[in-house]
Design a protein around this motif. Structure first.
Motif, PDB file in Angstrom:
ATOM      1  N   GLY A  69       0.799  -1.216   0.000  1.00 37.40           N
ATOM      2  CA  GLY A  69       0.000   0.000   0.000  1.00 37.40           C
ATOM      3  C   GLY A  69       0.831   1.264   0.000  1.00 37.40           C
ATOM      4  N   ALA A  70       0.108   2.385  -0.157  1.00 43.04           N
ATOM      5  CA  ALA A  70       0.747   3.701  -0.081  1.00 43.04           C
ATOM      6  C   ALA A  70      -0.231   4.667   0.575  1.00 43.04           C
ATOM      7  CB  ALA A  70       1.122   4.187  -1.475  1.00 43.04           C
ATOM      8  N   GLN A  84       8.023  11.293   9.780  1.00 44.84           N
ATOM      9  CA  GLN A  84       7.247  12.289  10.519  1.00 44.84           C
ATOM     10  C   GLN A  84       5.778  12.148  10.136  1.00 44.84           C
ATOM     11  OE1 GLN A  84       8.947  16.111   9.616  1.00 44.84           O
ATOM     12  NE2 GLN A  84      10.571  15.793  11.140  1.00 44.84           N
ATOM     13  N   LEU A  85       4.900  12.649  10.993  1.00 40.64           N
ATOM     14  CA  LEU A  85       3.468  12.599  10.671  1.00 40.64           C
ATOM     15  C   LEU A  85       3.225  13.301   9.335  1.00 40.64           C
ATOM     16  CD1 LEU A  85       1.791  13.379  14.132  1.00 40.64           C
ATOM     17  CD2 LEU A  85       2.276  11.164  13.058  1.00 40.64           C
ATOM     18  N   GLY A  86       2.427  12.686   8.493  1.00 41.45           N
ATOM     19  CA  GLY A  86       2.096  13.289   7.195  1.00 41.45           C
ATOM     20  C   GLY A  86       3.015  12.889   6.063  1.00 41.45           C
ATOM     21  N   ASP A  87       4.132  12.231   6.368  1.00 41.65           N
ATOM     22  CA  ASP A  87       5.025  11.800   5.283  1.00 41.65           C
ATOM     23  C   ASP A  87       4.285  10.863   4.326  1.00 41.65           C
ATOM     24  OD1 ASP A  87       7.151  13.175   6.326  1.00 41.65           O
ATOM     25  OD2 ASP A  87       8.284  11.407   6.981  1.00 41.65           O
ATOM     26  N   ARG A  88       4.580  11.001   3.045  1.00 44.51           N
ATOM     27  CA  ARG A  88       4.005  10.100   2.023  1.00 44.51           C
ATOM     28  C   ARG A  88       4.906   8.881   1.917  1.00 44.51           C
ATOM     29  NH1 ARG A  88       4.478  12.049  -2.732  1.00 44.51           N
ATOM     30  NH2 ARG A  88       2.478  11.663  -3.725  1.00 44.51           N
ATOM     31  N   VAL A  89       4.318   7.691   2.101  1.00 40.56           N
ATOM     32  CA  VAL A  89       5.121   6.469   2.189  1.00 40.56           C
ATOM     33  C   VAL A  89       4.459   5.307   1.458  1.00 40.56           C
ATOM     34  CG1 VAL A  89       6.188   7.092   4.415  1.00 40.56           C
ATOM     35  CG2 VAL A  89       3.990   5.860   4.382  1.00 40.56           C
ATOM     36  N   VAL A 110       9.077   2.883   2.836  1.00 45.32           N
ATOM     37  CA  VAL A 110       9.970   3.762   2.076  1.00 45.32           C
ATOM     38  C   VAL A 110       9.271   5.094   1.821  1.00 45.32           C
ATOM     39  CG1 VAL A 110      11.123   1.830   0.921  1.00 45.32           C
ATOM     40  CG2 VAL A 110       9.200   2.955  -0.212  1.00 45.32           C
ATOM     41  N   PRO A 111      10.054   6.174   1.730  1.00 49.37           N
ATOM     42  CA  PRO A 111       9.443   7.459   1.375  1.00 49.37           C
ATOM     43  C   PRO A 111       9.064   7.485  -0.100  1.00 49.37           C
ATOM     44  CG  PRO A 111      11.842   7.688   1.634  1.00 49.37           C
ATOM     45  CD  PRO A 111      11.507   6.258   1.948  1.00 49.37           C
ATOM     46  N   VAL A 112       7.964   8.161  -0.406  1.00 44.59           N
ATOM     47  CA  VAL A 112       7.530   8.308  -1.801  1.00 44.59           C
ATOM     48  C   VAL A 112       7.979   9.686  -2.283  1.00 44.59           C
ATOM     49  CG1 VAL A 112       5.513   8.468  -3.323  1.00 44.59           C
ATOM     50  CG2 VAL A 112       5.553   6.780  -1.478  1.00 44.59           C
ATOM     51  N   ALA A 122       1.825   2.759  -4.878  1.00 47.23           N
ATOM     52  CA  ALA A 122       1.213   1.503  -4.410  1.00 47.23           C
ATOM     53  C   ALA A 122       1.342   0.416  -5.464  1.00 47.23           C
ATOM     54  CB  ALA A 122      -0.263   1.727  -4.061  1.00 47.23           C
ATOM     55  N   ALA A 123       1.210   0.820  -6.735  1.00 46.99           N
ATOM     56  CA  ALA A 123       1.281  -0.167  -7.831  1.00 46.99           C
ATOM     57  C   ALA A 123       2.701  -0.679  -8.023  1.00 46.99           C
ATOM     58  CB  ALA A 123       0.772   0.465  -9.129  1.00 46.99           C
ATOM     59  N   ALA A 124       3.682   0.116  -7.598  1.00 48.56           N
ATOM     60  CA  ALA A 124       5.084  -0.177  -7.941  1.00 48.56           C
ATOM     61  C   ALA A 124       5.809  -1.065  -6.939  1.00 48.56           C
ATOM     62  CB  ALA A 124       5.857   1.136  -8.078  1.00 48.56           C
ATOM     63  N   MET A 125       5.321  -1.139  -5.706  1.00 48.24           N
ATOM     64  CA  MET A 125       6.157  -1.762  -4.667  1.00 48.24           C
ATOM     65  C   MET A 125       6.347  -3.269  -4.860  1.00 48.24           C
ATOM     66  SD  MET A 125       7.477   0.448  -2.673  1.00 48.24           S
ATOM     67  CE  MET A 125       8.060  -0.495  -1.281  1.00 48.24           C
ATOM     68  N   PHE A 126       5.292  -4.026  -4.808  1.00 49.53           N
ATOM     69  CA  PHE A 126       5.422  -5.496  -4.811  1.00 49.53           C
ATOM     70  C   PHE A 126       5.938  -6.006  -6.158  1.00 49.53           C
ATOM     71  CE2 PHE A 126       3.184  -9.708  -5.244  1.00 49.53           C
ATOM     72  CZ  PHE A 126       4.007 -10.405  -4.378  1.00 49.53           C
TER      73      PHE A 126
END
Ligand SMILES: NC(=O)c1ccc[n+]([C@@H]2O[C@H](COP(=O)([O-])OP(=O)(O)OC[C@H]3O[C@@H](n4cnc5c(N)ncnc54)[C@H](OP(=O)(O)O)[C@@H]3O)[C@@H](O)[C@H]2O)c1
Length: 329
Positions: A69-70, A84-89, A110-112, A122-126
């Motif tokens: 997921g992302a 940190q809170l709010g980071d896109r991951v 991981v950071p996005v 989300a589509a790229a990770m797995f």
């Protein structure tokens, strides 16, 4: 929060939609408010109980399904300093992504990059991280390397073909239909053809002047694996990385000798994502290639928690070309 859980193993009927309290992260964990979850064959396998006895993937019922997921960081457990809170991951291989929130060990996250949308992350990770280790660590793709990629229009297949073409390898591709073969050609396959009841092996040998390819990537199993042995060169490598078509239960090692002293491996992504630095390195390389346009992922469909069964059915019926996603918050 909304979540899809299973309490027992079986077909799509075992998926139950529930309202659950938002969980709290423990030490070393982060709570992610999910924007998107990947939808993968592995989710169907989880429902079927394929990992019920697995040590690599110790997912047991009851569980929330989905493992990719992302989103954004919503809470931090003790000791987590890198976010940190709010980071896109984004993350993969942590179960619980068919839900509005997921708890994930921080080392898997991981950071996005700013420029990347969360659906693409989300589509790229797995699939991306799988294609990365298959191409680099196992296939050692580069100029002069020849490979055969089965199911080349699938999520991993399309990425493997693109990585191979980009790294200078010659990639031959197989699919179950001409429309899917055309997708593989557009992704950079030197030739794409049908399985043709195993005759793909003869076609591969013809295309390589009788030699066979250096490496075969086979996610299918029983219907293809024996012919995959015939498609490889002497001392070549067979990478059996899945068994969507059923397991081969009766392979005698002597068959590898007869086929030309072949090497056969059954790798798993978990063993190639075994520390935070490796996960970050692989994800950063895949994200960079997606951002500079040298890799691309086709989103095959966007589903919700109410119609995710349709995505599973399309995967099982081989109707999906590319990556399906589940939209959350
Ligand atoms: N070892 C690892 O590290 C690793 C990591 C990720 C996934 N995997 C495995 O790789 C396999 C493919 O996963 P994926 O997520 O790439 O799936 P996917 O993108 O949806 O690809 C699946 C493709 O498999 C082909 N296929 C062949 N026989 C099939 C059958 N009986 N039922 C359904 N599809 C069939 C279909 O292509 P055609 O119609 O062209 O044949 C289909 O498009 C799965 O077994 C998964 O568990 C392994």
């Amino acid at each position: 929060m909304r979540a899809i859980q299973i309490d027992r193993y079986g077909g799509p009927e075992v998926m139950i939609r529930r309202d659950l309290p938002i969980p709290r992260p423990g030490p070393g964990e982060v709570l992610i408010r999910l924007a998107w979850s990947g939808i993968n064959f592995m989710d169907i396998h989880t429902c079927q109980g394929k990992y019920a006895g697995s040590r690599t993937y110790p997912v047991r019922v009851p569980t929330t399904i989905g493992m990719e997921g992302a989103g954004t960081v919503a809470a931090l457990g003790d000791g987590v300093t890198e976010f940190q809170l709010g980071d896109r991951v984004a993350y993969c291989l942590s179960w619980g992504s068919y839900a509005d929130y997921a708890i994930v060990a921080a080392w898997r996250v991981v950071p996005v990059p700013e420029a990347m949308s969360l659906d693409l992350a989300a589509a790229a990770m797995f699939h991306g991280l799988t294609a990365h280790y298959l191409a680099h660590d196992l296939g050692q793709f580069g100029p002069g390397v020849t490979a055969l990629v089965h199911s080349a229009s699938g999520g991993i297949g399309q990425l493997l073909v693109q990585l191979g073409a980009r790294l200078g390898a010659t990639i031959y591709a197989t699919t179950s239909s001409e429309a899917k073969a055309e997708v593989a050609r557009q992704r950079g396959a030197a030739a794409a053809f049908l399985y043709d009841e195993g005759r793909f092996a003869d076609r591969t040998r013809e295309l390589t002047g009788g030699r066979g390819v250096d490496v075969v990537f086979d996610p299918i199993g029983r219907p293809t694996l024996r012919d995959s042995l015939r498609a490889a060169r002497t001392k070549g490598l067979i990478v059996s990385f899945g068994s969507v078509g059923g397991s081969v239960k009766d392979l005698d090692p002597i068959e590898l000798g007869e086929a030309g002293s072949l090497f056969l491996t059954r790798p798993r992504l978990a063993d190639h994502l075994d520390d935070a630095a490796t996960i970050r390195r692989r994800a950063a390389e895949i994200f960079a290639a997606l951002l500079d346009g040298s890799l691309s992922i086709a989103i095959a469909g966007r589903y919700t928690l109410d119609d995710v069964e349709q995505a599973h059915a399309a995967l099982e019926d081989r109707r999906m070309i590319g990556k399906p996603l589940l939209q959350l918050s």
